[in-house]
Write an enzyme that holds these catalytic residues in place. Structure first.
Site, PDB file in Angstrom:
ATOM      1  CB  CYS A 187      52.539 162.082  36.603  1.00 50.50           C
ATOM      2  SG  CYS A 187      54.040 161.293  37.227  1.00 50.50           S
ATOM      3  CB  THR A 189      57.013 159.977  38.099  1.00 53.49           C
ATOM      4  OG1 THR A 189      57.301 161.065  37.613  1.00 53.49           O
ATOM      5  CG2 THR A 189      58.122 159.674  39.143  1.00 53.49           C
TER       6      THR A 189
HETATM    7  P1  5GP Z   1      46.279 165.979  37.756  1.00 50.15           P
HETATM    8  O1  5GP Z   1      45.542 166.901  38.513  1.00 50.15           O
HETATM    9  O2  5GP Z   1      46.258 166.180  36.261  1.00 50.15           O
HETATM   10  O3  5GP Z   1      46.228 164.522  38.164  1.00 50.15           O
HETATM   11  O4  5GP Z   1      48.009 166.117  38.512  1.00 50.15           O
HETATM   12  C1  5GP Z   1      48.410 167.457  38.072  1.00 50.15           C
HETATM   13  C2  5GP Z   1      49.962 167.638  38.591  1.00 50.15           C
HETATM   14  O5  5GP Z   1      50.775 166.534  37.918  1.00 50.15           O
HETATM   15  C3  5GP Z   1      50.672 168.858  38.444  1.00 50.15           C
HETATM   16  O6  5GP Z   1      50.306 169.723  39.397  1.00 50.15           O
HETATM   17  C4  5GP Z   1      52.069 168.349  38.649  1.00 50.15           C
HETATM   18  O7  5GP Z   1      52.267 168.253  39.831  1.00 50.15           O
HETATM   19  C5  5GP Z   1      52.070 166.899  37.849  1.00 50.15           C
HETATM   20  N1  5GP Z   1      52.550 167.131  36.481  1.00 50.15           N
HETATM   21  C6  5GP Z   1      52.389 167.671  35.471  1.00 50.15           C
HETATM   22  N2  5GP Z   1      53.283 167.302  34.307  1.00 50.15           N
HETATM   23  C7  5GP Z   1      54.027 166.393  34.893  1.00 50.15           C
HETATM   24  C8  5GP Z   1      54.963 165.455  34.135  1.00 50.15           C
HETATM   25  O8  5GP Z   1      55.209 165.455  33.039  1.00 50.15           O
HETATM   26  N3  5GP Z   1      55.607 164.423  34.854  1.00 50.15           N
HETATM   27  C9  5GP Z   1      55.130 164.322  36.335  1.00 50.15           C
HETATM   28  N4  5GP Z   1      55.801 163.267  36.906  1.00 50.15           N
HETATM   29  N5  5GP Z   1      54.317 165.203  36.785  1.00 50.15           N
HETATM   30  C10 5GP Z   1      53.517 166.061  36.070  1.00 50.15           C
END
Ligand code: 5GP
Length: 346
Positions: A187, A189
């Site tokens: 992410c 953001t």
């Molecule tokens: P991780 O477990 O990889 O740290 O986080 C997974 C979460 O990241 C997902 O369930 C979703 O909420 C968020 N996420 C997935 N793809 C994106 C993206 O392209 N941009 C953002 N801002 N969040 C994402």
């Protein structure tokens, strides 16, 4: 004048569990199953509340089949066609739907597709209404509308990070609120917008708001290791969702790449340039991509990773004397730390 919140907000890296005297002899005595009764749907849940994220490289049908064997949950990504759902349904028994949700964005095509899938497969019990920013009035209206159309399905909705928005979404019909803005492994953001909330504090505050109304929450994103999953439960999450920790496996989507004799798999955010190109043909010109594209080492079958995560979680429970996952947050005292891992050999 802008306001400044002076309270310190904490992330997984900022805390550790303080161990507590315990009568448990071994981690095999720990029960990770939880039972929930959902506030609005009146649906019942019984399982291990660890969730594979609805990213198209993680929330796959293949992942759901393995996750269900361990009594874990999968939110299936929204890009499967009706034909693919039909094929999946012919390969599984209906009990898989106790551990599976269909995801849906707020676009018109998305909700049409959702209706078609639920019409086709009435055993589906969980819907996940997922947007990057759960704060818009439009989203609240959307959740209200879906609740009217599907009175008996359990609705997950998000993402938000503050108590007042958790309450609003529960009051308009959602049962389980997805919490997390910006912590995800792919992410961007926080980099692109400067918006976010440290995940442990977001979970503590949102769980309190949800539980006060009889609702539930999912901690979504930011877990980098089994200890983080345990911390999310310790902070009060009812469910913990992960993406990156499940990337790179046989059951994950994404192309396999071979480079210099090494096997790698592509992993990307759902609003990365790769995902946008794949599903809408281009990066929409009014928005910047808010997701990374990475290559992760191939990790084989996901079963081993699951054992690692559940083993870690059971072990956390024994350290704080929680015989059941349900007791973990009650037995949690976090200590703030300035360092948690010794990196000499990493
Ligand atoms: P991780 O477990 O990889 O740290 O986080 C997974 C979460 O990241 C997902 O369930 C979703 O909420 C968020 N996420 C997935 N793809 C994106 C993206 O392209 N941009 C953002 N801002 N969040 C994402």
């Amino acid at each position: 004048m802008p306001r400044l919140d002076q309270d310190i907000k904490l992330d997984f890296k900022d805390v550790l569990f303080r161990p507590k005297r315990s009568t448990l002899k071994s981690r095999s005595e720990v029960d990770l199953h939880r039972e929930f009764l959902f506030r609005n749907s009146k649906g019942k849940y019984n399982g291990i509340p660890v969730i594979a994220s609805n990213m198209d490289t993680v929330g796959t049908f293949e992942m759901a089949k393995v996750f269900h064997k361990h009594d874990l949950f999968t939110v299936i990504h929204k890009h499967y066609t009706l034909e693919e759902w039909q094929k999946f349904n012919s390969e599984v028994t209906t009990d898989i739907y106790t551990n599976l949700a269909v995801s849906c964005g707020t676009g018109e095509a998305d909700s049409e597709n959702l209706k078609r899938i639920v019409d086709l497969l009435p055993d589906i019990k969980y819907l996940c209404l997922d947007v990057a920013n759960g704060y818009s009035e439009h989203f609240v209206a959307f959740v209200t509308d879906i609740r009217k159309q599907f009175p008996n399905q359990t609705i997950m909705a998000g993402n938000v990070v503050t108590g007042e928005m958790v309450e609003e979404l529960i009051l308009c019909g959602a049962d389980i609120i997805k919490v997390g803005i910006g912590p995800g492994s792919v992410c961007t953001t926080r980099k692109k917008t400067g918006v976010g909330y440290p995940q442990v504090s977001a979970v503590i505050e949102c769980a309190d708001a949800a539980h006060g109304l009889g609702g539930h929450i999912i901690s979504d994103g930011g877990c980098t290791c089994p200890g983080d999953v345990a911390k999310a439960f310790g902070a009060g999450a009812d469910f913990v969702m992960m993406g990156g920790m499940l990337a790179g496996h046989d059951q994950s989507g994404g192309d396999m790449i071979e480079r210099d004799g090494k096997k790698l798999k592509q992993f990307y955010g759902m609003s990365s340039s790769v995902a946008m190109q794949k599903y809408s043909g281009k990066v929409a010109d009014y928005r910047a991509s808010e997701g990374k594209v990475v290559e992760v080492g191939y990790r084989g079958d996901v079963n081993e990773t699951i054992q690692d995560i559940l083993g870690g979680l059971r072990s956390t429970c024994t350290y704080v004397g929680a015989g059941k996952l349900k007791e973990l947050s009650r037995r949690t005292t976090f200590i703030r730390v300035t360092q948690q891992i010794n990196n000499v050999f990493s």
